[in-house]
Enzyme design. Structure first.
Site, mmCIF file in Angstrom:
data_model
loop_
_atom_site.group_PDB
_atom_site.id
_atom_site.type_symbol
_atom_site.label_atom_id
_atom_site.label_comp_id
_atom_site.label_asym_id
_atom_site.label_seq_id
_atom_site.Cartn_x
_atom_site.Cartn_y
_atom_site.Cartn_z
ATOM 1 N N SER A 42 0.803 -1.223 0.000
ATOM 2 C CA SER A 42 0.000 0.000 0.000
ATOM 3 C C SER A 42 0.837 1.275 0.000
ATOM 4 O O SER A 42 0.330 2.353 -0.300
ATOM 5 C CB SER A 42 -0.946 0.022 1.202
ATOM 6 O OG SER A 42 -0.217 0.158 2.408
ATOM 7 N N LYS A 119 1.042 4.430 7.017
ATOM 8 C CA LYS A 119 0.541 5.262 5.923
ATOM 9 C C LYS A 119 1.205 6.631 6.004
ATOM 10 O O LYS A 119 1.920 6.947 6.949
ATOM 11 C CB LYS A 119 -0.984 5.440 6.008
ATOM 12 C CG LYS A 119 -1.795 4.157 6.082
ATOM 13 C CD LYS A 119 -1.841 3.412 4.777
ATOM 14 C CE LYS A 119 -2.702 2.147 4.911
ATOM 15 N NZ LYS A 119 -2.659 1.321 3.678
#
Length: 278
Positions: A42, A119
């Site tokens: 991701s 993230k």
């Protein structure tokens, strides 16, 4: 008798040494740095599956989330940070708290599952965040984007889970070249980083997210292959992340392996050792 006494003392001293070593390692991991292994794609290409890094816990201070989780499925071990430090949860505060900056790559606890996520910090408290036609908009101003060619990787199982990458150039057979569009995104505070795009998805056009006080908005750099704050928690996403759920900032990759195990030395990525994370 003397030999038995010496032998017994040696065993006791060995046990004490192991206990002390574990205590020191536990304190070090709790207060300073936590190891983190990248399990998914991701955050490509900033972080690749198999990158190993240490999370700087001192960057944002300490909360219940700073306590380590110990999860070893093979041996049935599942000790969560909340099991150890749950008494400190609540109030959304931190001890020696430091403010994260937009663009930081952050490890945090998922607000619902409690699992660790990594993230990029996109939205600060009070920000309005939206994505339109794949372009990130912060407080009604589109971020600066610059085309930067394509990201290439080989279509093969990646990491211990054997995950296969998604490709912009359609279905690719094993051993083929998987391509993604690459751009340089520059945030309002001047932080620039690479992002990848695979194609048009539902997350390329969103409504406006207003970040609540004491919370943050995160997105993956591999924009079309990231479960992040664009998806609400009720739909299995990350949603807004409370301040107290931040674990630390990822600053540098220490080691990287492209194989199913870090022991497969022929899969080590020598060019990523001690690489700074931007």
């Amino acid at each position: 008798m003397a030999e038995k006494t010496k032998s017994g003392n040696a065993i006791v001293e060995t046990i004490k040494t192991i206990v002390y070593a574990l205590l020191i390692a536990g304190v070090f991991r709790t207060l300073f740095f936590q190891p983190f292994w990248i399990p998914s794609g991701s955050m490509k290409e900033t972080l690749l599956i198999g990158d190993f890094l240490f999370v700087n816990k001192m960057a944002y201070g300490y909360s219940y989330a700073s306590c380590p989780s110990v999860i070893i499925p093979r041996f049935g071990v599942d000790i969560d940070a909340e099991d150890i430090c749950g008494f400190a949860k609540g109030g959304n505060t931190r001890l020696f708290g430091g403010e994260p900056e937009r663009g930081d790559v952050v490890v945090f606890r998922h607000p619902v599952t409690g699992r660790d996520f990594i993230k990029r910090l996109i939205g600060l408290p009070g920000d309005r965040i939206q994505v339109t036609n794949g372009v990130l908009i912060i407080n009604d101003v589109p971020v600066e984007l610059q085309d930067d060619g394509v990201f290439e990787e080989i279509m093969d199982p990646q990491g211990p889970q054997g995950l296969r990458p998604r490709c912009e150039n359609g279905p690719v057979g094993d051993g083929g070249v998987c391509l993604k569009e690459r751009q340089i995104e520059t945030l309002p505070n001047g932080v620039s980083h690479e992002i990848l795009n695979i194609g048009n998805t539902s997350l390329d056009n969103t409504g406006v997210y207003t970040v609540p006080e004491g919370h943050f908005f995160f997105m993956g750099d591999n924009r079309d292959n990231s479960t992040d704050s664009r998806v609400p928690q009720t739909a299995g996403g990350v949603g807004f992340v409370p301040y107290e759920n931040l674990i630390g900032r990822a600053d540098r990759i220490m080691f990287s392996s492209a194989g199913r195990s870090m022991l497969y030395f022929w899969t080590w990525r020598g060019d990523r050792f001690f690489k700074r994370i931007d």
